[in-house]
Write a protein that holds these residues in place. Sequence first.
Motif, PDB file in Angstrom:
ATOM      1  N   SER A  23       2.193  -4.636 -15.107  1.00 50.03           N
ATOM      2  CA  SER A  23       1.624  -5.705 -14.263  1.00 50.03           C
ATOM      3  C   SER A  23       1.096  -6.862 -15.095  1.00 50.03           C
ATOM      4  O   SER A  23       0.979  -7.989 -14.596  1.00 50.03           O
ATOM      5  N   HIS A  26      -4.859   0.843  -8.130  1.00 52.71           N
ATOM      6  CA  HIS A  26      -4.151  -0.430  -7.928  1.00 52.71           C
ATOM      7  C   HIS A  26      -2.948  -0.298  -6.981  1.00 52.71           C
ATOM      8  O   HIS A  26      -2.722  -1.135  -6.133  1.00 52.71           O
ATOM      9  N   ARG A  27      -2.143   0.748  -7.146  1.00 50.66           N
ATOM     10  CA  ARG A  27      -0.880   0.862  -6.387  1.00 50.66           C
ATOM     11  C   ARG A  27      -0.733   2.218  -5.704  1.00 50.66           C
ATOM     12  O   ARG A  27       0.363   2.630  -5.354  1.00 50.66           O
ATOM     13  N   ARG A  74       0.715   2.550  -1.697  1.00 47.17           N
ATOM     14  CA  ARG A  74       0.086   1.242  -1.847  1.00 47.17           C
ATOM     15  C   ARG A  74      -1.357   1.451  -2.285  1.00 47.17           C
ATOM     16  O   ARG A  74      -1.915   2.531  -2.084  1.00 47.17           O
ATOM     17  N   HIS A 107       1.395  -3.102  -2.611  1.00 44.26           N
ATOM     18  CA  HIS A 107       2.344  -1.992  -2.498  1.00 44.26           C
ATOM     19  C   HIS A 107       2.965  -1.675  -3.867  1.00 44.26           C
ATOM     20  O   HIS A 107       3.204  -2.573  -4.676  1.00 44.26           O
ATOM     21  N   ASN A 108       3.274  -0.404  -4.056  1.00 45.69           N
ATOM     22  CA  ASN A 108       3.893   0.008  -5.325  1.00 45.69           C
ATOM     23  C   ASN A 108       5.280  -0.618  -5.477  1.00 45.69           C
ATOM     24  O   ASN A 108       5.732  -0.887  -6.610  1.00 45.69           O
ATOM     25  N   TYR A 138       5.118  -3.911  -7.239  1.00 48.95           N
ATOM     26  CA  TYR A 138       4.956  -3.708  -8.684  1.00 48.95           C
ATOM     27  C   TYR A 138       6.331  -3.516  -9.339  1.00 48.95           C
ATOM     28  O   TYR A 138       6.671  -4.153 -10.340  1.00 48.95           O
TER      29      TYR A 138
END
Length: 222
Positions: A40, A71-72, A169, A174-175, A178
């Motif tokens: 990221s 985070h995700r 997510r 959302h993953n 990423y």
Amino acid sequence: MKQESADQSTPPPSLSPAPSAQPSREDGDPQALWIFGYGSLVWKPDFAYSDSRVGFVRGYSRRFWQGDTFHRGSDKMPGRVVTLLEDREGCTWGVAYQVRGEQVGEALKYLNVREAVLGGYDTKEVTFYPQDAPDQPLTALAYVATPQNPGYLGPAPEEVIATQILACRGFSGHNLEYLLRLADFMQLCGPQAQDEHLEAIVDAVGTLLPCSYLPEQPLALI
Ligand SMILES: N[C@@H](CCC(=O)N[C@@H](CS)C(=O)NCC(=O)O)C(=O)O
């Protein structure tokens, strides 16, 4: 996966720039530091920096083998984010950011929370090769999630990783975002930048989402 925050407001002594590894600095700033991003941090450094270079590190491969419950992902459904795997034949593309003066302490303090405390990453010294000057390598600091950290998930078939990414997510989004932002960056780096692991996961996502159209061209998300 939270870690005790170590005092990382100053760079490790080993990262005090060695003259041979760093380009000459106009103002001779002894506190200048390069930070290498390969996940990221490539599209969202979120800290002030003075310079940035696209390039690569040798001896490492990027893998979606780190779990992420903040985070995700969540505690119940951890997402998957990237780390670096030591690999003699490996080459990982990313972005190196130069921080100078007060930027150094601010960046390290911010990244200690984002990467170490919330993400389970440790710092590691790497040699970064700028795309436009690979004969002038730089010493940089990278954040790497080792198998010893509690959030480490380790290897899995790319199809399983894609399924997990599609389902997760977290507080940063959302993953899938990423994954696609990283894939976009790699497309923008040009044909010499290959990441078969990343490409296999994007392909698996495309197979799992037949209704979606994953454009050939970068999504221009970054
Ligand atoms: N350390 C790698 C990976 C960094 C990374 O993806 N860290 C996660 C922490 S688990 C993060 O900051 N995520 C923010 C986001 O997903 O927007 C890098 O240099 O980019």
